[in-house]
Motif scaffolding. Structure first.
Motif, mmCIF file in Angstrom:
data_model
loop_
_atom_site.group_PDB
_atom_site.id
_atom_site.type_symbol
_atom_site.label_atom_id
_atom_site.label_comp_id
_atom_site.label_asym_id
_atom_site.label_seq_id
_atom_site.Cartn_x
_atom_site.Cartn_y
_atom_site.Cartn_z
ATOM 1 N N LEU A 25 21.823 -10.408 -40.424
ATOM 2 C CA LEU A 25 21.534 -11.353 -41.505
ATOM 3 C C LEU A 25 22.423 -12.590 -41.381
ATOM 4 O O LEU A 25 21.948 -13.725 -41.546
ATOM 5 N N PHE A 26 23.694 -12.392 -41.073
ATOM 6 C CA PHE A 26 24.637 -13.502 -40.946
ATOM 7 C C PHE A 26 24.221 -14.468 -39.834
ATOM 8 O O PHE A 26 24.099 -15.681 -40.056
ATOM 9 N N PHE A 27 23.991 -13.943 -38.642
ATOM 10 C CA PHE A 27 23.651 -14.794 -37.502
ATOM 11 C C PHE A 27 22.296 -15.478 -37.686
ATOM 12 O O PHE A 27 22.134 -16.656 -37.331
ATOM 13 N N GLU A 28 21.332 -14.761 -38.230
ATOM 14 C CA GLU A 28 19.997 -15.344 -38.381
ATOM 15 C C GLU A 28 19.966 -16.428 -39.454
ATOM 16 O O GLU A 28 19.242 -17.430 -39.295
ATOM 17 N N LEU A 29 20.722 -16.268 -40.512
ATOM 18 C CA LEU A 29 20.772 -17.312 -41.544
ATOM 19 C C LEU A 29 21.482 -18.562 -41.025
ATOM 20 O O LEU A 29 21.027 -19.691 -41.260
ATOM 21 N N ILE A 30 22.597 -18.377 -40.317
ATOM 22 C CA ILE A 30 23.304 -19.506 -39.716
ATOM 23 C C ILE A 30 22.405 -20.211 -38.706
ATOM 24 O O ILE A 30 22.306 -21.453 -38.682
ATOM 25 N N SER A 71 12.108 -22.701 -38.559
ATOM 26 C CA SER A 71 13.520 -22.404 -38.359
ATOM 27 C C SER A 71 13.817 -20.918 -38.522
ATOM 28 O O SER A 71 14.551 -20.326 -37.723
ATOM 29 N N LEU A 72 13.251 -20.315 -39.565
ATOM 30 C CA LEU A 72 13.444 -18.882 -39.783
ATOM 31 C C LEU A 72 12.856 -18.074 -38.636
ATOM 32 O O LEU A 72 13.491 -17.134 -38.127
ATOM 33 N N PHE A 73 11.650 -18.433 -38.226
ATOM 34 C CA PHE A 73 10.983 -17.731 -37.129
ATOM 35 C C PHE A 73 11.793 -17.873 -35.841
ATOM 36 O O PHE A 73 12.023 -16.898 -35.124
ATOM 37 N N THR A 79 20.254 -22.229 -29.933
ATOM 38 C CA THR A 79 19.399 -21.202 -29.339
ATOM 39 C C THR A 79 20.182 -20.302 -28.385
ATOM 40 O O THR A 79 20.101 -19.069 -28.461
ATOM 41 N N THR A 80 20.958 -20.911 -27.480
ATOM 42 C CA THR A 80 21.736 -20.104 -26.534
ATOM 43 C C THR A 80 22.826 -19.305 -27.245
ATOM 44 O O THR A 80 23.136 -18.178 -26.839
ATOM 45 N N GLY A 81 23.386 -19.868 -28.310
ATOM 46 C CA GLY A 81 24.390 -19.136 -29.078
ATOM 47 C C GLY A 81 23.809 -17.878 -29.699
ATOM 48 O O GLY A 81 24.407 -16.790 -29.636
ATOM 49 N N LEU A 82 22.628 -17.999 -30.302
ATOM 50 C CA LEU A 82 21.957 -16.838 -30.890
ATOM 51 C C LEU A 82 21.608 -15.807 -29.824
ATOM 52 O O LEU A 82 21.768 -14.596 -30.030
#
Length: 438
Positions: free
Chosen positions: A141-146, A168-170, A203-206
């Motif tokens: 949840l933390f990473f996806e919201l950021i 953005s969410l997708f 993108t690469t960070g995620l």
């Protein structure tokens, strides 16, 4: 009918953890296929066949990203939401999602369920498994919201606010779960944003955080010192950094792309599947570099696939030990013989699966080159999603082959190999005799 259901329930109850995992993923894929074929999921004027729905559902649940039809052009907002949900379930794992629902209902997690968690996350003990699931959900949840917030800063420049929020969410869900799906339309992926520094870094960070594994993230957060980390964490971090560096340099040397593009594809090739350049224009040398990165994949306990970074590390370490006549050690720790054997078995089984898949694709689609079909096969097995642009043009039989390849790649070659009922090893001891090697 009731007797058959009772027998089926009993059979499932006594199934091994690997088999239950396979059944769970298969049921989610089938459910996703049905939902994607509903009129509410399909855009007006678009056609989605059963094979294409099955392919999309499998690719989403197996967090691959290979697409037979463009997601945005064929599916409505509801359909895209279904795809995002399938990606999330596939990334977290069916078991993790199931445990989350059990906890939400206020019920106790059974020992059978704990065994499934242990199997799916490759952890050594049963202690703290429920706490592990809760931590995984919080981190996700933390990473996806950021990621969604930072992606929104880019997408809002080209789309209306509501549309930018949805994209953005997708995108954040797809990137963190190492699935190369996009809903920009026109099969363009992230090519329009190849020069956008923020989009590339977000993108690469995620992808990196989703690919190194939750256990490593929690270990780093707890100890905050590389020297104090577990051997597993040290191996994963070292190999991930090394592969990103080698991949970036190799792609820059073989392709006419920017350093940012080389870095992006070096990261993305290790099971994410996003692209900022048309891979159909890459040379065979560049495609081969990507094939190697895709086959290696991410790390254990992550949202990615492949043989895993730790497997490669163990094999390289063994080769080094044999050449220099040293013990199998790393970071002043001895590597167990069982781990070494498992690493080589996983790699050999994975190679066999890719070889069979590629052979079948060559038979079914002779009009395409060997490199194109090998690329598709490895991309499917590594749950990557990169393609040279031929996926949507493949016949139904070839798509079914890729569906099976993605399914096996997501569960893992070793898990698939142990689905049958095996007896306990015999206690009989035989005389040792040497075999000439090499």
């Amino acid at each position: 009918m009731e007797t058959m259901l009772a027998k089926l329930k009993q059979r499932i109850k006594h199934s091994s953890p690997p088999r239950l995992l396979a059944i769970g993923f298969a049921l989610v894929i089938l459910t996703g296929t049905i939902l994607l074929m509903l009129p509410i999921s399909v855009r007006e004027g678009a056609h989605v066949s059963f094979v294409d729905a099955l392919f999309t559902s499998t690719s989403a649940v197996c967090v691959t990203g290979l697409i037979a039809i463009d997601t945005a052009d064929h599916f409505t907002t509801f359909g895209c939401t279904v795809v995002a949900a399938l990606i999330q379930i596939g990334g977290l794992g069916v078991t993790c999602v199931g445990v989350s629902l059990i906890l939400a209902a206020g019920k106790r997690v059974s020992f059978k369920t704990r065994k499934l968690i242990k199997e799916s996350w490759n952890v050594d003990s049963y202690g703290g498994l429920v706490r592990l699931v809760k931590s995984v959900l919080k981190l996700t949840l933390f990473f996806e919201l950021i990621g969604a917030f930072l992606s929104f800063l880019v997408f809002v420049q080209d789309y209306t606010v509501p549309h930018a929020i949805g994209i953005s969410l997708f995108h954040s869900i797809a990137a963190f779960n190492n699935s190369g799906f996009d809903i920009l339309g026109g099969l363009q992926n992230l090519i329009p944003y190849r020069d956008d520094v923020l989009m590339n870094l977000v993108t690469t960070g995620l992808i990196i955080f989703g690919g190194i594994g939750f256990l490593v993230i929690m270990d780093v957060r707890k100890k905050r010192s590389f020297r104090k980390l577990t051997l597993h964490s040290k191996v994963v971090i070292t190999m991930s950094a090394l592969l990103i560096l080698i991949g970036t340099v190799a792609l820059k040397c073989t392709e006419d792309i920017t350093w940012m593009g080389a870095y992006f594809h070096s990261v993305s090739a290790r099971t994410a599947g996003f692209s900022t350049y048309s891979l159909g224009e890459f040379t065979n040398a560049g495609l081969f570099v990507l094939v190697l990165l895709m086959f290696i994949g991410a790390s254990p306990g992550s949202t990615g696939g492949g043989i895993k970074t730790s497997t490669l590390f163990v094999m390289c370490n063994v080769i080094r030990s044999v050449i220099f006549n040293k013990h199998h050690t790393a970071f002043r720790r001895r590597i167990a013989d069982s781990v070494i054997m498992q690493a080589f078995v996983v790699t050999l089984l994975s190679f066999c699966i890719v070889a069979i898949s590629t052979f079948l694709l060559c038979v079914l689609e002779p009009e395409y080159s060997f490199m194109q079909l090998l690329f598709e096969s490895v991309s499917g097995f590594g749950t990557v999603g990169l393609s040279t642009g031929i996926t949507s043009h493949l016949g139904d039989a070839a798509k079914i082959v890729l569906v099976a390849t993605m399914f096996i790649g997501r569960l893992g070659a070793l898990t698939i190999a142990t689905l049958g009922n095996f007896k306990e090893p015999s206690e009989v001891s035989y005389t040792t005799e040497n075999i000439t090697i090499g």
